[in-house]
Design a protein around this motif. Structure first.
Motif, PDB file in Angstrom:
ATOM      1  N   PRO A   1       0.810  -1.235   0.000  1.00 55.65           N
ATOM      2  CA  PRO A   1       0.000   0.000   0.000  1.00 55.65           C
ATOM      3  C   PRO A   1       0.836   1.275   0.000  1.00 55.65           C
ATOM      4  O   PRO A   1       0.576   2.185  -0.789  1.00 55.65           O
ATOM      5  N   ILE A   2       1.854   1.335   0.865  1.00 56.94           N
ATOM      6  CA  ILE A   2       2.664   2.552   0.923  1.00 56.94           C
ATOM      7  C   ILE A   2       3.560   2.668  -0.303  1.00 56.94           C
ATOM      8  O   ILE A   2       3.857   3.771  -0.769  1.00 56.94           O
ATOM      9  N   THR A   3       3.962   1.527  -0.859  1.00 52.45           N
ATOM     10  CA  THR A   3       4.745   1.547  -2.097  1.00 52.45           C
ATOM     11  C   THR A   3       3.917   2.123  -3.243  1.00 52.45           C
ATOM     12  O   THR A   3       4.425   2.915  -4.049  1.00 52.45           O
ATOM     13  N   MET A   4       2.646   1.739  -3.307  1.00 53.49           N
ATOM     14  CA  MET A   4       1.759   2.276  -4.337  1.00 53.49           C
ATOM     15  C   MET A   4       1.566   3.780  -4.154  1.00 53.49           C
ATOM     16  O   MET A   4       1.536   4.540  -5.136  1.00 53.49           O
ATOM     17  N   THR A   5       1.458   4.226  -2.917  1.00 55.11           N
ATOM     18  CA  THR A   5       1.301   5.655  -2.638  1.00 55.11           C
ATOM     19  C   THR A   5       2.531   6.432  -3.083  1.00 55.11           C
ATOM     20  O   THR A   5       2.420   7.454  -3.768  1.00 55.11           O
ATOM     21  N   ILE A   6       3.711   5.955  -2.705  1.00 51.14           N
ATOM     22  CA  ILE A   6       4.955   6.634  -3.070  1.00 51.14           C
ATOM     23  C   ILE A   6       5.155   6.618  -4.577  1.00 51.14           C
ATOM     24  O   ILE A   6       5.576   7.618  -5.175  1.00 51.14           O
ATOM     25  N   THR A   7       4.841   5.491  -5.212  1.00 51.29           N
ATOM     26  CA  THR A   7       4.966   5.388  -6.671  1.00 51.29           C
ATOM     27  C   THR A   7       4.073   6.410  -7.369  1.00 51.29           C
ATOM     28  O   THR A   7       4.497   7.088  -8.311  1.00 51.29           O
ATOM     29  N   THR A   8       2.837   6.536  -6.909  1.00 50.47           N
ATOM     30  CA  THR A   8       1.907   7.498  -7.506  1.00 50.47           C
ATOM     31  C   THR A   8       2.422   8.915  -7.376  1.00 50.47           C
ATOM     32  O   THR A   8       2.432   9.689  -8.350  1.00 50.47           O
ATOM     33  N   LEU A   9       2.858   9.287  -6.181  1.00 50.29           N
ATOM     34  CA  LEU A   9       3.363  10.642  -5.948  1.00 50.29           C
ATOM     35  C   LEU A   9       4.594  10.936  -6.797  1.00 50.29           C
ATOM     36  O   LEU A   9       4.705  12.008  -7.408  1.00 50.29           O
ATOM     37  N   ASP A  10       5.522   9.971  -6.858  1.00 50.28           N
ATOM     38  CA  ASP A  10       6.764  10.201  -7.582  1.00 50.28           C
ATOM     39  C   ASP A  10       6.567  10.203  -9.095  1.00 50.28           C
ATOM     40  O   ASP A  10       7.227  10.966  -9.812  1.00 50.28           O
ATOM     41  N   VAL A  11       5.682   9.346  -9.602  1.00 55.80           N
ATOM     42  CA  VAL A  11       5.410   9.345 -11.039  1.00 55.80           C
ATOM     43  C   VAL A  11       4.821  10.687 -11.470  1.00 55.80           C
ATOM     44  O   VAL A  11       5.244  11.269 -12.480  1.00 55.80           O
ATOM     45  N   LEU A  12       3.857  11.185 -10.710  1.00 56.72           N
ATOM     46  CA  LEU A  12       3.258  12.481 -11.042  1.00 56.72           C
ATOM     47  C   LEU A  12       4.287  13.602 -10.958  1.00 56.72           C
ATOM     48  O   LEU A  12       4.313  14.512 -11.797  1.00 56.72           O
ATOM     49  N   TRP A  13       5.148  13.548  -9.947  1.00 57.90           N
ATOM     50  CA  TRP A  13       6.177  14.588  -9.767  1.00 57.90           C
ATOM     51  C   TRP A  13       7.197  14.562 -10.905  1.00 57.90           C
ATOM     52  O   TRP A  13       7.460  15.593 -11.536  1.00 57.90           O
ATOM     53  N   ILE A  14       7.757  13.395 -11.184  1.00 55.61           N
ATOM     54  CA  ILE A  14       8.835  13.302 -12.166  1.00 55.61           C
ATOM     55  C   ILE A  14       8.312  13.462 -13.592  1.00 55.61           C
ATOM     56  O   ILE A  14       8.937  14.135 -14.416  1.00 55.61           O
ATOM     57  N   TRP A  15       7.168  12.849 -13.894  1.00 56.64           N
ATOM     58  CA  TRP A  15       6.629  12.947 -15.250  1.00 56.64           C
ATOM     59  C   TRP A  15       6.287  14.398 -15.605  1.00 56.64           C
ATOM     60  O   TRP A  15       6.517  14.840 -16.729  1.00 56.64           O
TER      61      TRP A  15
END
Length: 275
Positions: free
Chosen positions: A193-207
Motif C-alpha cells: 500500500p505505501i509503495t503504491m502511494t509513493i509510486t503514484t506521488l513520484d510518477v506524477l512529480w517526475i513525469w
C-alpha cells in the motif's frame, strides 16, 4: 435527525462538486483550446471552437518529436521511481530495525532536508555538476531525482515499517531466511500500500517536472515531453493552439495509466493513509 442528515449530505455533495469543478475547469479549457487556431485562442479562449482543428495534434506530434521525447520521459520516470523505491525502502528498514546510534541522526537529517526548497540550491547544483561534466544526460537527472525523492519516501516507509510485527521476520529467520530474503519476501510485499502511494506521488512529480530537466537536459535529443512543449513558445509569439495540443499529448499517457489502474492507486493510497 433524518432531515439534518439529508441537509448535511446535500451540503457535502455541493462542496465536493464545487471542488471537482475547480479542478476540471482548467483541463477543459486546455482541451477546448487545443482544437483552435491561434487567432481563435487569442480572440476568445473561453468559447467553444467554431471549427475543430484536429491537425493541431498531428503538427504538435511532429514538431515536438513526440515519440523520442516520450521514450526519454518514460525511461527517466520509470528508472527514477524504481531506484527511489528500492533504496528508500531498504534505508527505512535499516533505520527502523537496526538499533544503531547514528540511525536517528540520519533519519532526522533526511526529514530536515525536505524543508530546503529546490530553488535555493538549483544554481549551485547546476554549477557544480556542470563543472564536473555531469549535465546533459538522463543518468545525471535520474541521480538527482534519487537525491530529491529519497527523503520523503524514507519518511513514509519508516512509519509503515514500524507497524509491521517483528515476529514475522523472526519466524522467517528461524526457518533459515537471510536478512535480505526476509526483507524482500516478507516485509516488502506487506508494504505494497505505501509503495503504491509513493509510486503514484513520484510518477506524477517526475513525469510533470519541468524545472529540473530544463536545467540538466540541454541537447534537443535528450528533451522530455515537458521540455518539448516549450518549443511552441517563441521569443515574440506563441502558437497557443499547438501549445495546448502538446500539453494534452504530454499528459495523455498519465491519464491512460490512471484510468486502468485507478482502483489499485486509490486503494493503495487509502491503505497507506490508514496505516
Amino acid at each position: 435527525m433524518k432531515n439534518k442528515k439529508l441537509i448535511a449530505n446535500i451540503i457535502k455533495y455541493i462542496v465536493i462538486s464545487g471542488l471537482l469543478l475547480l479542478y476540471i475547469v482548467p483541463f477543459v479549457f486546455v482541451l477546448i483550446n487545443s482544437f483552435k487556431a491561434r487567432k481563435d485562442v487569442i480572440s476568445n479562449p473561453l468559447a467553444l471552437p467554431s471549427t475543430f482543428k484536429f491537425s493541431n495534434y498531428a503538427d504538435a506530434f511532429e514538431k515536438m518529436n513526440y515519440g523520442h521525447a516520450f521514450i526519454n520521459t518514460l525511461i527517466i520516470t520509470a528508472l527514477s521511481v524504481l531506484i527511489i523505491i528500492i533504496f528508500s525502502s531498504m534505508t527505512a528498514y535499516i533505520l527502523v530495525r537496526k538499533d544503531w546510534k547514528f540511525n536517528k541522526f540520519i533519519f532526522f537529517a533526511m526529514v530536515l532536508s525536505m524543508i530546503i526548497p529546490f530553488q535555493g540550491i538549483m544554481i549551485p547544483l547546476v554549477s557544480i555538476y556542470g563543472s564536473m561534466g555531469m549535465l546533459n544526460t538522463k543518468w545525471a537527472l535520474i541521480y538527482m531525482y534519487l537525491g530529491f525523492g529519497m527523503s520523503l519516501a524514507v519518511f513514509m516507509y519508516h512509519g509503515f515499517i514500524k507497524s509491521i510485527p517483528v515476529e514475522l521476520e523472526e519466524a522467517a529467520m528461524i526457518d533459515g531466511a537471510t536478512r535480505f530474503q526476509t526483507f524482500w519476501q516478507i516485509v516488502f510485499p506487506i508494504m505494497k500500500p505505501i509503495t503504491m502511494t509513493i509510486t503514484t506521488l513520484d510518477v506524477l512529480w517526475i513525469w510533470n517536472d519541468f524545472l529540473l530537466p530544463s536545467l540538466i537536459l540541454i541537447a534537443p535529443n535528450e528533451r522530455t515531453l515537458q521540455l518539448s512543449t516549450y518549443a511552441f513558445n517563441g521569443t515574440y509569439t506563441t502558437d497557443y493552439g499547438l501549445s495546448m495540443s502538446a500539453l494534452m499529448l504530454s499528459i495523455l499517457p498519465v491519464l491512460i495509466i490512471y484510468l486502468f489502474l485507478q482502483k489499485s492507486i486509490i486503494g493503495g493510497v487509502l491503505q497507506g493513509s490508514i496505516k
